[in-house]
Design a protein around this motif. Structure first.
Motif, PDB file in Angstrom:
ATOM      1  N   UNK A  55      22.443  29.619 -13.301  1.00 57.56           N
ATOM      2  CA  UNK A  55      21.631  30.280 -14.325  1.00 57.56           C
ATOM      3  C   UNK A  55      20.549  29.324 -14.823  1.00 57.56           C
ATOM      4  N   UNK A  56      20.972  28.183 -15.320  1.00 60.75           N
ATOM      5  CA  UNK A  56      20.025  27.204 -15.848  1.00 60.75           C
ATOM      6  C   UNK A  56      20.737  25.876 -16.023  1.00 60.75           C
ATOM      7  N   UNK A  57      19.960  24.812 -15.981  1.00 56.12           N
ATOM      8  CA  UNK A  57      20.497  23.483 -16.222  1.00 56.12           C
ATOM      9  C   UNK A  57      19.517  22.686 -17.049  1.00 56.12           C
ATOM     10  N   UNK A  58      20.026  21.624 -17.672  1.00 52.48           N
ATOM     11  CA  UNK A  58      19.184  20.789 -18.512  1.00 52.48           C
ATOM     12  C   UNK A  58      19.705  19.370 -18.477  1.00 52.48           C
ATOM     13  N   UNK A  59      18.807  18.422 -18.319  1.00 46.62           N
ATOM     14  CA  UNK A  59      19.185  17.022 -18.294  1.00 46.62           C
ATOM     15  C   UNK A  59      19.224  16.466 -19.716  1.00 46.62           C
ATOM     16  N   UNK A  60      19.664  15.228 -19.845  1.00 48.93           N
ATOM     17  CA  UNK A  60      19.757  14.630 -21.168  1.00 48.93           C
ATOM     18  C   UNK A  60      18.381  14.459 -21.805  1.00 48.93           C
ATOM     19  N   UNK A  61      17.350  14.284 -20.977  1.00 52.73           N
ATOM     20  CA  UNK A  61      16.009  14.130 -21.552  1.00 52.73           C
ATOM     21  C   UNK A  61      15.248  15.446 -21.608  1.00 52.73           C
ATOM     22  N   UNK A  62      15.972  16.558 -21.409  1.00 53.98           N
ATOM     23  CA  UNK A  62      15.383  17.860 -21.666  1.00 53.98           C
ATOM     24  C   UNK A  62      14.712  18.550 -20.491  1.00 53.98           C
ATOM     25  N   UNK A  63      14.834  18.004 -19.306  1.00 50.69           N
ATOM     26  CA  UNK A  63      14.249  18.674 -18.149  1.00 50.69           C
ATOM     27  C   UNK A  63      15.085  19.900 -17.797  1.00 50.69           C
ATOM     28  N   UNK A  64      14.430  21.037 -17.721  1.00 47.02           N
ATOM     29  CA  UNK A  64      15.125  22.301 -17.509  1.00 47.02           C
ATOM     30  C   UNK A  64      14.853  22.876 -16.129  1.00 47.02           C
ATOM     31  N   UNK A  65      15.838  23.584 -15.651  1.00 45.83           N
ATOM     32  CA  UNK A  65      15.699  24.327 -14.411  1.00 45.83           C
ATOM     33  C   UNK A  65      16.362  25.679 -14.649  1.00 45.83           C
ATOM     34  N   UNK A  66      15.589  26.741 -14.541  1.00 45.53           N
ATOM     35  CA  UNK A  66      16.109  28.082 -14.799  1.00 45.53           C
ATOM     36  C   UNK A  66      15.886  28.951 -13.571  1.00 45.53           C
ATOM     37  N   UNK A  67      16.884  29.731 -13.218  1.00 46.25           N
ATOM     38  CA  UNK A  67      16.751  30.638 -12.076  1.00 46.25           C
ATOM     39  C   UNK A  67      15.580  31.590 -12.316  1.00 46.25           C
ATOM     40  N   UNK A  68      14.814  31.836 -11.292  1.00 43.98           N
ATOM     41  CA  UNK A  68      13.606  32.656 -11.422  1.00 43.98           C
ATOM     42  C   UNK A  68      13.906  34.019 -12.033  1.00 43.98           C
ATOM     43  N   UNK A  69      15.011  34.610 -11.640  1.00 44.67           N
ATOM     44  CA  UNK A  69      15.321  35.964 -12.100  1.00 44.67           C
ATOM     45  C   UNK A  69      15.669  36.014 -13.583  1.00 44.67           C
ATOM     46  N   UNK A  70      15.886  34.866 -14.183  1.00 45.50           N
ATOM     47  CA  UNK A  70      16.285  34.822 -15.592  1.00 45.50           C
ATOM     48  C   UNK A  70      15.228  34.189 -16.502  1.00 45.50           C
ATOM     49  N   UNK A  71      14.186  33.684 -15.897  1.00 45.65           N
ATOM     50  CA  UNK A  71      13.113  33.103 -16.714  1.00 45.65           C
ATOM     51  C   UNK A  71      12.505  34.176 -17.605  1.00 45.65           C
ATOM     52  N   UNK A  72      12.252  33.796 -18.831  1.00 47.98           N
ATOM     53  CA  UNK A  72      11.678  34.743 -19.780  1.00 47.98           C
ATOM     54  C   UNK A  72      12.722  35.492 -20.588  1.00 47.98           C
ATOM     55  N   UNK A  73      13.958  35.519 -20.108  1.00 50.17           N
ATOM     56  CA  UNK A  73      15.039  36.180 -20.852  1.00 50.17           C
ATOM     57  C   UNK A  73      16.093  35.188 -21.320  1.00 50.17           C
ATOM     58  N   UNK A  74      16.363  34.178 -20.501  1.00 48.86           N
ATOM     59  CA  UNK A  74      17.389  33.191 -20.816  1.00 48.86           C
ATOM     60  C   UNK A  74      16.733  31.839 -21.103  1.00 48.86           C
ATOM     61  N   UNK A  75      17.236  31.143 -22.094  1.00 50.60           N
ATOM     62  CA  UNK A  75      16.713  29.826 -22.439  1.00 50.60           C
ATOM     63  C   UNK A  75      17.870  28.864 -22.678  1.00 50.60           C
ATOM     64  N   UNK A  76      17.795  27.726 -22.019  1.00 48.98           N
ATOM     65  CA  UNK A  76      18.837  26.715 -22.179  1.00 48.98           C
ATOM     66  C   UNK A  76      18.305  25.608 -23.090  1.00 48.98           C
ATOM     67  N   UNK A  77      19.192  25.067 -23.899  1.00 52.76           N
ATOM     68  CA  UNK A  77      18.833  23.952 -24.771  1.00 52.76           C
ATOM     69  C   UNK A  77      20.055  23.064 -24.933  1.00 52.76           C
ATOM     70  N   UNK A  78      19.828  21.895 -25.491  1.00 53.17           N
ATOM     71  CA  UNK A  78      20.967  21.006 -25.705  1.00 53.17           C
ATOM     72  C   UNK A  78      20.761  20.146 -26.931  1.00 53.17           C
ATOM     73  N   UNK A  79      21.893  19.750 -27.514  1.00 54.94           N
ATOM     74  CA  UNK A  79      21.916  18.839 -28.654  1.00 54.94           C
ATOM     75  C   UNK A  79      22.726  17.638 -28.198  1.00 54.94           C
TER      76      UNK A  79
END
Length: 115
Positions: free
Chosen positions: A48-72
């Motif tokens: 679906x999506x992934x995020x590195x510790x420095x905030x680099x995101x990778x989101x599946x194309x079919x979910x871009x615009x609807x799903x958002x990943x974040x981290x604390x």
């Protein structure tokens, strides 16, 4: 090792929103990538999506615009904000913790999109 605890799944109507959380605990390596995968009934698990510790995101194309990943990082927690949910988003959503030495999967949290 790292342990993952997911939360936030449930039943939501089409068009609705939901936020998933995944908290990591234990010995957390300095480098890690956390993400969400899902597996719908009868289908293979997909990213679906992934995020590195420095905030680099990778989101599946079919979910871009609807799903958002974040981290604390202060809480070792990631979030998946899902909007405009569709019945085809129904699946078990799994949290993933990846390092260069190992990866860990959460138990999964079920999301059902239905009226």
């Amino acid at each position: 090792q790292v342990q993952l605890v997911e939360s936030g799944g449930g039943l939501v109507q089409p068009g609705g929103s939901l936020r998933l959380s995944c908290a990591a605990s234990g010995s957390i390596p300095n480098f890690n990538i956390m993400g969400w995968y899902r597996q719908a009934p009868g289908k293979q698990r997909e990213m679906v999506a992934s995020i590195s510790m420095d905030g680099l995101r990778n989101t599946a194309d079919s979910m871009k615009g609807r799903f958002a990943i974040s981290r604390d990082n202060s809480k070792n927690t990631i979030y998946l904000q899902m909007a405009s949910l569709r019945p085809e988003d129904t699946a078990v959503y799994y949290c993933n913790f990846y390092t260069t030495r190992y990866e860990v999967w959460g138990q999964g949290t079920r999301v059902t999109v239905s009226s």
